[in-house]
Design an enzyme around this catalytic site. Structure first.
Site, mmCIF file in Angstrom:
data_model
loop_
_atom_site.group_PDB
_atom_site.id
_atom_site.type_symbol
_atom_site.label_atom_id
_atom_site.label_comp_id
_atom_site.label_asym_id
_atom_site.label_seq_id
_atom_site.Cartn_x
_atom_site.Cartn_y
_atom_site.Cartn_z
ATOM 1 N N GLU A 73 -1.082 7.860 6.217
ATOM 2 C CA GLU A 73 -0.969 8.108 7.662
ATOM 3 C C GLU A 73 0.420 8.623 8.036
ATOM 4 O O GLU A 73 0.562 9.472 8.909
ATOM 5 C CB GLU A 73 -1.315 6.831 8.445
ATOM 6 C CG GLU A 73 -2.800 6.504 8.336
ATOM 7 C CD GLU A 73 -3.160 5.189 9.003
ATOM 8 O OE1 GLU A 73 -2.632 4.151 8.553
ATOM 9 O OE2 GLU A 73 -3.942 5.200 9.961
ATOM 10 N N GLU B 18 -8.250 1.128 3.601
ATOM 11 C CA GLU B 18 -8.258 -0.023 4.514
ATOM 12 C C GLU B 18 -9.590 -0.769 4.523
ATOM 13 O O GLU B 18 -9.624 -1.976 4.754
ATOM 14 C CB GLU B 18 -7.908 0.411 5.937
ATOM 15 C CG GLU B 18 -6.433 0.684 6.170
ATOM 16 C CD GLU B 18 -6.010 2.089 5.779
ATOM 17 O OE1 GLU B 18 -6.790 2.798 5.101
ATOM 18 O OE2 GLU B 18 -4.894 2.480 6.155
HETATM 19 N N1 COA Z 1 1.685 -4.468 0.676
HETATM 20 C C1 COA Z 1 2.322 -5.483 0.083
HETATM 21 N N2 COA Z 1 2.344 -5.668 -1.246
HETATM 22 C C2 COA Z 1 1.696 -4.762 -1.996
HETATM 23 C C3 COA Z 1 1.002 -3.685 -1.446
HETATM 24 C C4 COA Z 1 1.017 -3.547 -0.044
HETATM 25 N N3 COA Z 1 0.398 -2.534 0.563
HETATM 26 N N4 COA Z 1 0.442 -2.976 -2.436
HETATM 27 C C5 COA Z 1 0.789 -3.576 -3.570
HETATM 28 N N5 COA Z 1 1.537 -4.657 -3.314
HETATM 29 C C6 COA Z 1 2.141 -5.561 -4.287
HETATM 30 C C7 COA Z 1 1.122 -6.277 -5.125
HETATM 31 O O1 COA Z 1 0.696 -7.467 -4.494
HETATM 32 C C8 COA Z 1 1.921 -6.560 -6.382
HETATM 33 O O2 COA Z 1 2.769 -7.640 -6.112
HETATM 34 P P1 COA Z 1 3.141 -8.689 -7.246
HETATM 35 O O3 COA Z 1 3.847 -7.904 -8.297
HETATM 36 O O4 COA Z 1 3.954 -9.706 -6.542
HETATM 37 O O5 COA Z 1 1.802 -9.213 -7.703
HETATM 38 C C9 COA Z 1 2.795 -5.336 -6.518
HETATM 39 O O6 COA Z 1 2.852 -4.760 -5.198
HETATM 40 C C10 COA Z 1 2.277 -4.297 -7.472
HETATM 41 O O7 COA Z 1 0.934 -4.011 -7.162
HETATM 42 P P2 COA Z 1 -0.190 -3.864 -8.276
HETATM 43 O O8 COA Z 1 -1.471 -3.670 -7.587
HETATM 44 O O9 COA Z 1 -0.081 -4.983 -9.246
HETATM 45 O O10 COA Z 1 0.281 -2.520 -9.009
HETATM 46 P P3 COA Z 1 -0.546 -1.278 -9.466
HETATM 47 O O11 COA Z 1 0.460 -0.325 -9.946
HETATM 48 O O12 COA Z 1 -1.683 -1.681 -10.314
HETATM 49 O O13 COA Z 1 -1.237 -0.665 -8.140
HETATM 50 C C11 COA Z 1 -1.385 0.138 -5.883
HETATM 51 C C12 COA Z 1 -0.462 -0.170 -7.091
HETATM 52 C C13 COA Z 1 -0.507 0.563 -4.736
HETATM 53 C C14 COA Z 1 -2.372 1.252 -6.222
HETATM 54 C C15 COA Z 1 -2.198 -1.119 -5.501
HETATM 55 O O14 COA Z 1 -1.310 -2.203 -5.393
HETATM 56 C C16 COA Z 1 -2.952 -1.013 -4.208
HETATM 57 O O15 COA Z 1 -4.057 -0.497 -4.176
HETATM 58 N N6 COA Z 1 -2.345 -1.546 -3.124
HETATM 59 C C17 COA Z 1 -3.005 -1.622 -1.858
HETATM 60 C C18 COA Z 1 -2.846 -0.352 -1.135
HETATM 61 C C19 COA Z 1 -3.511 -0.450 0.193
HETATM 62 O O16 COA Z 1 -4.602 -0.969 0.353
HETATM 63 N N7 COA Z 1 -2.856 0.111 1.155
HETATM 64 C C20 COA Z 1 -3.389 0.152 2.440
HETATM 65 C C21 COA Z 1 -2.709 -0.823 3.295
HETATM 66 S S1 COA Z 1 -2.716 -0.163 4.912
#
Ligand code: COA
Length: 701
Positions: free
Chosen positions: A107, A127
């Site tokens: 966004e 989301e």
């Molecule tokens: N907010 C807060 N913390 C987040 C986050 C977010 N949007 N996205 C990831 N994290 C944290 C995870 O909880 C993890 O924390 P930890 O190490 O304390 O467990 C760390 O970041 C790494 O994330 P992880 O998922 O283990 O790494 P990855 O490399 O496999 O994947 C992403 C990275 C970004 C693809 C995945 O974390 C993801 O899909 N995040 C959500 C994204 C999302 O839904 N965004 C929309 C929100 S509006």
């Protein structure tokens, strides 16, 4: 996170103000980052820069809003305002994307005027997987940019798209190899040089409408009760029918409503729970053993699935079978699985050839297992057979090799005890089909060494599995709980419900499949074998038993694989219809037991089924088989089709209220006080006014 200036570094490169986000690990858009972006844009304008470049330090552009802030009072500046502020800047604002630009991250990118990405960048609006809709005008800007249908596909599925697809859809303007800083600066310079205009997406014309109500209904149905994807449709409708600002306000209203739902709580619980399962105190600082070559013993459906998963993870695999013919069949099964991956584009032909011809070795000799770092046994589920395998393995496996059993309920301690190295033995319980199902139960026996457990988790990670630690008991976490709630369903059948009503009620609750459809899929012979074993061991005289399912099996009906079980599959797996032979068998069983059937409401079915699930889960946690409630939740979510939007059975129980559930269980116990004994942990939590989530928090320290 530190101050705004630390969270977003500001630097001038000639006419370009560079804003670099620095919020490891994923540059989530927490308060300081949002503040930093606003301050950076203002400073660039004050200084008279001509363009602004926004990118992320480390591995990724913004991976989204900071999920940890969800459910807490929002902090200013709010993300939608940050997006509007960026877009409204008189300067040209460029995003350079790498890693994953997700949710609020995308966004932000959509509110900048130009977007460039590296080829490996991925993006999306996930989301809906958190029970929400995009809440920073993503539902307004994306359809203006790429049209309603494509935007809805991205939003309602929450899927990630790669840079090339994003380019062809028009989400981004350019794909270039390089670091985000390099490609972003070059692009911004080019835009300045060519006098490119600002390009605010909000000023683009409203997109063409579609049939909103029909689309809403279709998306709602696809979500099996999950509401957020359908609400994306309503938000996008606003983009077509309302001026931009009002469309944003409409999106905000829907977003806020969803923020208050149990579904949002459930899905965010699932998100953090699946990341917490691998965080175990005993693994802190423990290095896994090396893993390059593995061996699998037994090439049936399970062993072949495990081998496939290992090959896809880049491991070399030696598959042991009893005869050359069986080995050839195992190879065919593995090749069949891999050709599925080839068809779906997960591997190419060269990869397929390499995996089947070089990475995979077939053998009939235990001597060929001596080089394996880890051996997984997936032979017939019989203690004596497993013990024989482990004796042989003990003789040939190299020192330090991890020896794993894929048993789904047998005592791993007993298996380990036949070897001279019980510390190297653990259970790796895969779910069938093992190359598809994401759950892996890692079963720790009394003497399993910490680095052996760590190696199990490392293997799970490489295979892309969600691994859960489980203790030894009959059925470990998942099958033990399953066996209990299945019994509750069987009792309801004896008392008057039909398997079809039960399946329908639970599918309406959100399960992918009801328990009897699942039984047909897994094979009714499995439950039959378990019942025979339990009866042979001696059932408690107070335990209720039923025989109608045995009659089905005796008639050769094992479910989908024989074409008939609870359902008739003559018209295909999806077109299941009730098998008319089943009801008379049930009626005969009731008559023999002197039971007068009564009617059940769908609500009562769900209530009893869930109460049985939660009660047994509480015992599993109370006995330490599962470390924390969240371990149970993740097991049921990934292995048993539990609806993710309900968070898992124990999250559901918390939201439903533990005192009420305990009261129900005590009520059911008035009819059957053997089956419905309240779990001591459940009683304790209710007495102390606590929840399962409190236990999760206590475990996290
Ligand atoms: N907010 C807060 N913390 C987040 C986050 C977010 N949007 N996205 C990831 N994290 C944290 C995870 O909880 C993890 O924390 P930890 O190490 O304390 O467990 C760390 O970041 C790494 O994330 P992880 O998922 O283990 O790494 P990855 O490399 O496999 O994947 C992403 C990275 C970004 C693809 C995945 O974390 C993801 O899909 N995040 C959500 C994204 C999302 O839904 N965004 C929309 C929100 S509006």
């Amino acid at each position: 996170m530190g101050t705004a200036a630390q969270a977003v570094a500001y630097e001038r490169k000639g006419d370009i103000a560079v804003l670099k986000a620095q919020n490891p690990p994923v540059n989530a858009l927490g308060q300081a980052v949002r503040q930093g972006l606003i301050e950076g844009i203002a400073k660039a304008e004050d200084e008279g820069a001509k363009a602004v470049l926004i990118y992320g330090d480390g591995t990724t552009y913004f991976a989204g809003a900071d999920i940890r802030e969800f459910g807490k009072p929002p902090l200013e500046p709010y993300l939608p305002d940050v997006c509007n502020r960026i877009e409204a800047s008189p300067l040209i604002v460029v995003s350079a994307m790498h890693g994953t630009a997700l949710g609020g991250g995308l966004e932000i990118a959509l509110s900048t005027h130009y977007r460039i990405a590296v080829p490996k960048a991925r993006m999306g609006l996930p989301e809906v997987h958190l029970g929400l809709i995009p809440g920073a005008a993503g539902t307004q800007r994306l359809p203006r940019l790429i049209g309603v249908e494509k935007a809805l596909d991205i939003m309602t599925t929450g899927r990630q798209i790669g840079a090339e697809e994003a380019l062809s859809l028009g989400v981004i303007d350019r794909v270039t190899e390089g670091t985000p800083e390099e490609i972003g600066l070059a692009y911004a310079e080019e835009l300045i040089a060519s006098n490119a205009p600002r390009r605010p997406v909000s000023e683009m014309p409203a997109p063409e409408p579609i049939d909103w109500d029909a689309t809403y209904e279709a998306v709602l149905k696809r979500g099996r009760g999950q509401i957020s994807p359908a609400m994306c449709v309503r938000a996008v409708q606003g983009a077509c029918e309302l001026p931009f600002d009002e469309g944003v306000a409409n999106e905000r209203r829907i977003f806020r409503e969803l923020m208050e739902t149990d579904q949002r709580q459930g899905m965010i619980h699932a998100f953090f729970a699946e990341r917490a399962v691998g965080k175990l105190p005993e693994l802190k600082g423990v290095e896994p053993r090396p893993l390059a070559a593995i061996a699998v013993i037994g090439g049936g459906t399970m062993g072949s699935g495990i081998a496939t998963s290992a090959l896809m993870a880049g491991l070399s695999v030696t598959m042991l079978e009893m005869s050359p013919e069986a080995a050839a069949k195992a190879k065919d099964r593995i090749a069949g699985n891999l050709s599925g991956a080839l068809k779906r584009g997960k591997i190419d032909q060269a990869g397929f050839d390499r995996l089947t011809e070089q990475a995979l070795t077939l053998t009939t000799s235990y001597d060929d297992l001596g080089q394996a770092d880890l051996v997984i046994e997936a032979v017939y589920e019989e203690m004596e057979v497993k013990k024989e395998v482990f004796r042989k393995l003990d003789a040939v496996a190299m020192p330090g090799a991890v020896l794993a059993t894929n048993t789904s309920y047998l005592d791993v301690n007993e298996i380990a005890a036949v070897t001279a190295r019980p510390e190297d033995v653990l259970g790796l319980h895969f779910f069938s089909p093992a190359h598809v199902m994401k759950l892996l139960e890692i079963v720790v026996a009394d003497r399993t060494a910490p680095e052996v457990l760590a190696t199990g988790f490392a293997l799970g990670k490489r295979m892309g599995k969600v691994s859960v630690r489980a203790g030894v008991c009959d059925g470990f976490i998942g099958n033990r709980i399953l066996s209990h709630y299945r019994s509750a369903a069987d009792h309801m059948i004896l008392d008057g419900a039909s398997p079809y009503q039960i399946d329908a009620a639970l599918e309406a609750f959100g399960f992918a499949m009801g328990p009897y459809a699942v039984a047909d899929l897994a094979g009714l012979d499995i439950g039959w074998a378990v019942r025979k074993r339990r009866r042979a061991e001696g059932l408690d005289p107070r335990a209720r038993d039923s025989t109608y399912a045995d009659r089905l099996c005796e008639a050769g009906h094992f479910g989908q694989k024989t074409g008939k079980g609870y359902y008739d599959y003559a018209a295909g797996a999806k077109a299941r219809v009730p098998n008319p032979e089943v009801e008379p068998l049930i009626e005969a069983d009731r008559a023999a037991q002197g039971i007068t059937p009564r009617a059940f409401t769908d609500d009562e079915i769900v209530r009893r089924y869930m109460a049985a699930m939660v009660n047994e889960a509480a015992r599993v946690v109370g006995e330490g088989i599962a470390r924390r409630p969240l371990d149970v939740d993740v097991t049921l979510l990934y292995g048993y089709g539990f609806p993710r939007y309900r968070g898992g059975p124990l999250k559901w129980a918390d939201m439903e209220g533990l005192p009420g559930l305990l009261e129900d269980i005590r009520g059911y116990a008035r009819q059957d006080d053997y089956f419905w004994q309240p779990a001591p942990l459940l009683e304790k939590l209710v007495a102390e006014g606590k929840t399962f989530e409190d236990l999760n928090k206590e475990a996290a320290g």
